[in-house]
Motif scaffolding. Structure first.
Motif, PDB file in Angstrom:
ATOM      1  N   ALA A   1       0.760  -1.261   0.127  1.00  0.00           N
ATOM      2  CA  ALA A   1       0.147  -0.048  -0.152  1.00  0.00           C
ATOM      3  C   ALA A   1       0.729   1.326  -0.077  1.00  0.00           C
ATOM      4  N   GLU A   2       1.972   1.217   0.992  1.00  0.00           N
ATOM      5  CA  GLU A   2       2.771   2.552   0.888  1.00  0.00           C
ATOM      6  C   GLU A   2       3.730   2.646  -0.419  1.00  0.00           C
ATOM      7  N   ALA A   3       3.849   1.464  -0.968  1.00  0.00           N
ATOM      8  CA  ALA A   3       4.612   1.589  -2.456  1.00  0.00           C
ATOM      9  C   ALA A   3       3.713   2.158  -3.497  1.00  0.00           C
ATOM     10  N   GLU A   4       2.550   1.703  -3.141  1.00  0.00           N
ATOM     11  CA  GLU A   4       1.596   2.430  -4.286  1.00  0.00           C
ATOM     12  C   GLU A   4       1.641   3.975  -4.207  1.00  0.00           C
ATOM     13  N   ASP A   5       1.083   3.982  -2.956  1.00  0.00           N
ATOM     14  CA  ASP A   5       1.216   5.748  -2.828  1.00  0.00           C
ATOM     15  C   ASP A   5       2.769   6.406  -3.063  1.00  0.00           C
ATOM     16  N   ALA A   6       3.600   5.693  -2.870  1.00  0.00           N
ATOM     17  CA  ALA A   6       4.906   6.330  -3.373  1.00  0.00           C
ATOM     18  C   ALA A   6       4.722   6.669  -4.817  1.00  0.00           C
ATOM     19  N   VAL A   7       4.481   5.508  -5.451  1.00  0.00           N
ATOM     20  CA  VAL A   7       4.557   5.552  -6.875  1.00  0.00           C
ATOM     21  C   VAL A   7       3.661   6.529  -7.584  1.00  0.00           C
ATOM     22  N   GLN A   8       2.434   6.625  -6.912  1.00  0.00           N
ATOM     23  CA  GLN A   8       1.314   7.667  -7.169  1.00  0.00           C
ATOM     24  C   GLN A   8       1.833   9.030  -6.927  1.00  0.00           C
ATOM     25  N   GLU A   9       2.607   9.325  -5.924  1.00  0.00           N
ATOM     26  CA  GLU A   9       3.097  10.563  -5.675  1.00  0.00           C
ATOM     27  C   GLU A   9       4.447  10.817  -6.851  1.00  0.00           C
ATOM     28  N   THR A  10       5.112   9.875  -6.957  1.00  0.00           N
ATOM     29  CA  THR A  10       6.191  10.044  -8.293  1.00  0.00           C
ATOM     30  C   THR A  10       5.543  10.419  -9.516  1.00  0.00           C
ATOM     31  N   CYS A  11       4.348   9.733  -9.925  1.00  0.00           N
ATOM     32  CA  CYS A  11       3.690  10.123 -11.051  1.00  0.00           C
ATOM     33  C   CYS A  11       3.167  11.735 -11.071  1.00  0.00           C
ATOM     34  N   ALA A  12       2.462  11.961  -9.844  1.00  0.00           N
ATOM     35  CA  ALA A  12       1.914  13.341  -9.650  1.00  0.00           C
ATOM     36  C   ALA A  12       2.919  14.407  -9.731  1.00  0.00           C
ATOM     37  N   ARG A  13       4.204  13.984  -9.223  1.00  0.00           N
ATOM     38  CA  ARG A  13       5.329  15.018  -9.661  1.00  0.00           C
ATOM     39  C   ARG A  13       5.720  15.202 -11.110  1.00  0.00           C
ATOM     40  N   TRP A  14       5.621  14.022 -11.763  1.00  0.00           N
ATOM     41  CA  TRP A  14       5.833  13.969 -13.160  1.00  0.00           C
ATOM     42  C   TRP A  14       4.912  15.141 -13.852  1.00  0.00           C
ATOM     43  N   TYR A  15       3.772  14.766 -13.506  1.00  0.00           N
ATOM     44  CA  TYR A  15       2.606  15.484 -14.261  1.00  0.00           C
ATOM     45  C   TYR A  15       2.613  16.983 -13.870  1.00  0.00           C
ATOM     46  N   ALA A  16       3.233  17.347 -12.442  1.00  0.00           N
ATOM     47  CA  ALA A  16       2.997  18.644 -12.030  1.00  0.00           C
ATOM     48  C   ALA A  16       4.280  19.538 -12.791  1.00  0.00           C
ATOM     49  N   LEU A  17       5.019  18.962 -13.643  1.00  0.00           N
ATOM     50  CA  LEU A  17       6.049  19.568 -14.686  1.00  0.00           C
ATOM     51  C   LEU A  17       5.228  20.042 -15.834  1.00  0.00           C
ATOM     52  N   SER A  18       5.816  21.078 -16.457  1.00  0.00           N
ATOM     53  CA  SER A  18       5.436  21.754 -17.550  1.00  0.00           C
ATOM     54  C   SER A  18       5.514  20.613 -18.814  1.00  0.00           C
ATOM     55  N   PRO A  19       4.931  20.552 -19.921  1.00  0.00           N
ATOM     56  CA  PRO A  19       5.445  19.846 -20.844  1.00  0.00           C
ATOM     57  C   PRO A  19       6.831  20.307 -21.411  1.00  0.00           C
ATOM     58  N   GLU A  20       7.103  21.290 -21.393  1.00  0.00           N
ATOM     59  CA  GLU A  20       8.684  21.812 -21.695  1.00  0.00           C
ATOM     60  C   GLU A  20       9.853  21.021 -20.702  1.00  0.00           C
ATOM     61  N   GLN A  21       9.276  21.094 -19.242  1.00  0.00           N
ATOM     62  CA  GLN A  21      10.253  20.491 -18.318  1.00  0.00           C
ATOM     63  C   GLN A  21      10.411  19.124 -18.547  1.00  0.00           C
ATOM     64  N   ARG A  22       9.048  18.490 -19.021  1.00  0.00           N
ATOM     65  CA  ARG A  22       9.287  16.933 -19.137  1.00  0.00           C
ATOM     66  C   ARG A  22      10.138  16.579 -20.348  1.00  0.00           C
ATOM     67  N   GLU A  23       9.943  17.503 -21.493  1.00  0.00           N
ATOM     68  CA  GLU A  23      10.631  17.139 -22.726  1.00  0.00           C
ATOM     69  C   GLU A  23      12.148  17.498 -22.599  1.00  0.00           C
ATOM     70  N   ALA A  24      12.592  18.161 -21.633  1.00  0.00           N
ATOM     71  CA  ALA A  24      13.993  18.533 -21.313  1.00  0.00           C
ATOM     72  C   ALA A  24      14.650  17.319 -20.427  1.00  0.00           C
ATOM     73  N   ILE A  25      13.769  16.421 -20.020  1.00  0.00           N
ATOM     74  CA  ILE A  25      14.353  15.318 -19.072  1.00  0.00           C
ATOM     75  C   ILE A  25      15.222  14.333 -20.055  1.00  0.00           C
ATOM     76  N   ALA A  26      16.369  14.107 -19.963  1.00  0.00           N
ATOM     77  CA  ALA A  26      16.719  13.045 -20.933  1.00  0.00           C
ATOM     78  C   ALA A  26      16.542  11.673 -20.827  1.00  0.00           C
ATOM     79  N   SER A  27      16.685  11.376 -19.486  1.00  0.00           N
ATOM     80  CA  SER A  27      16.132   9.899 -19.030  1.00  0.00           C
ATOM     81  C   SER A  27      14.993   9.946 -18.252  1.00  0.00           C
ATOM     82  N   PRO A  28      13.678   9.909 -18.698  1.00  0.00           N
ATOM     83  CA  PRO A  28      12.481   9.984 -17.903  1.00  0.00           C
ATOM     84  C   PRO A  28      12.595   8.852 -16.601  1.00  0.00           C
TER      85      PRO A  28
END
Length: 325
Positions: A42-69
């Motif tokens: 359960a805690e692992a799922e929450d941590a992964v969900q939080e990680t994904c949320a931080r990814w989507y909190a980035l702007s499209p330009e910021q995500r595009e600039a990440i060489a290795s997602p």
């Protein structure tokens, strides 16, 4: 040519967000990392969900600039887990009874290791399958958060110490020392290698002896210095403190068998990658038993009774595992 509705939806989502592929392809990896760092699905799922949320909190330009997602996601997941581990120590001080890492049912593992990276003697490394065993997770739980993160990410998932340093917030040299300290703990606690078929045979004999209430057979199967630990989390009745000694454990098991209702089925099942047992009542898994075996005897028993930690165990999957007495 028509496109299936579900496939069209997925394709449309990926065209709208090309980074979705990075999330989908890395999710299993992130779950593998987070579970080993936290010892809780359960805690692992929450941590992964939080990680994904931080990814989507980035702007499209910021995500595009990440060489290795993938590397970015693993780094963020490691930091999230480090924070959870630090706060978990406070929460577990108020936990009712003993705390045991959450056992995994067979088939819910997400083993997708990173290749390359890391260094050192391969004999010192921990295989992915070994790293979900209850005995291993219990040792991890005795480490400091920084030790656990450094060791798991380097020795299990082969991240370099430079990568680990960015997660832990220390120098690569300091992370090397953390992993070395953790490695010594693992070596000291690592049980002797026992073939799965031998483990399964001991567990099967244990089940039969328990079901037939054969006290002599139980004592013979338990190491004189064996320990039994149960986790009810205050939500299920169990023994509140670890029981030490084979004879005492056998006596406690016999007492449980005498008061056990007739509709409770004891089934053989793979528990966190090792032969174990589950208890099912009215179609619901109510207990999961994990074992450590050495020299033909059981040295450790872990009993999970907390229903919150059994939510991923389903009786319909255990039914096929019922074995003849």
């Amino acid at each position: 040519m028509t496109t299936p509705a579900g496939q069209g939806h997925k394709q449309g989502a990926r065209e709208a967000d090309p980074g979705l592929d990075a999330i989908l392809s890395e999710r299993r990896q992130l779950m593998s990392v987070a579970y080993r760092l936290l010892g809780s699905v359960a805690e692992a799922e929450d941590a992964v969900q939080e990680t994904c949320a931080r990814w989507y909190a980035l702007s499209p330009e910021q995500r595009e600039a990440i060489a290795s997602p993938g590397a970015w996601l693993t780094t963020v997941a490691g930091r999230v887990c480090l924070n959870v581990l630090s706060s978990a120590r406070v929460r577990r001080e108020t936990y009712v009874g003993e705390w045991i890492p959450e056992p995994l049912p067979d088939g819910t593992e997400w083993a997708t290791a990173r290749s390359g990276g890391g260094s050192g003697d391969p004999a010192d490394r921990v295989a992915l399958d070994e790293s979900v065993h209850l005995a291993f997770l219990v040792v991890l739980d005795s480490m400091t958060p920084a030790e656990r993160v450094a060791f798991v990410l380097h020795d299990v998932f082969c991240l370099s110490f430079a990568e680990v340093a960015r997660i832990v917030g220390r120098t690569p040299g300091a992370c090397r020392q953390l992993a070395s300290s953790a490695r010594r703990r693992v070596r000291a606690a690592r049980p002797a290698a026992v073939p799965a078929v031998e483990r399964a045979g001991v567990v099967r004999e244990f089940r039969r002896a328990w079901e037939t209430q054969d006290i002599d057979a139980l004592i013979g199967l338990l190491d004189p210095g064996a320990t039994a630990t149960a986790d009810g989390g205050g939500r299920a009745v169990t023994f509140p403190h670890p029981i030490e000694g084979g004879e005492r454990i056998a006596g406690a098991l016999l007492e449980i068998a005498r008061h056990r209702s007739g509709d409770l089925a004891l089934l053989e099942r793979t528990v966190s990658g090792q032969p174990g047992l589950v208890a099912v009542r009215d179609g619901v898994v109510v207990s999961v038993f994990a074992f450590d075996v050495a020299d033909g005897r059981i040295t450790r028993i872990w009993v999970m009774r907390n229903p919150e930690k059994l939510s991923h165990w389903t009786a319909d999957r255990t039914g096929a595992m019922r074995s003849s007495t």
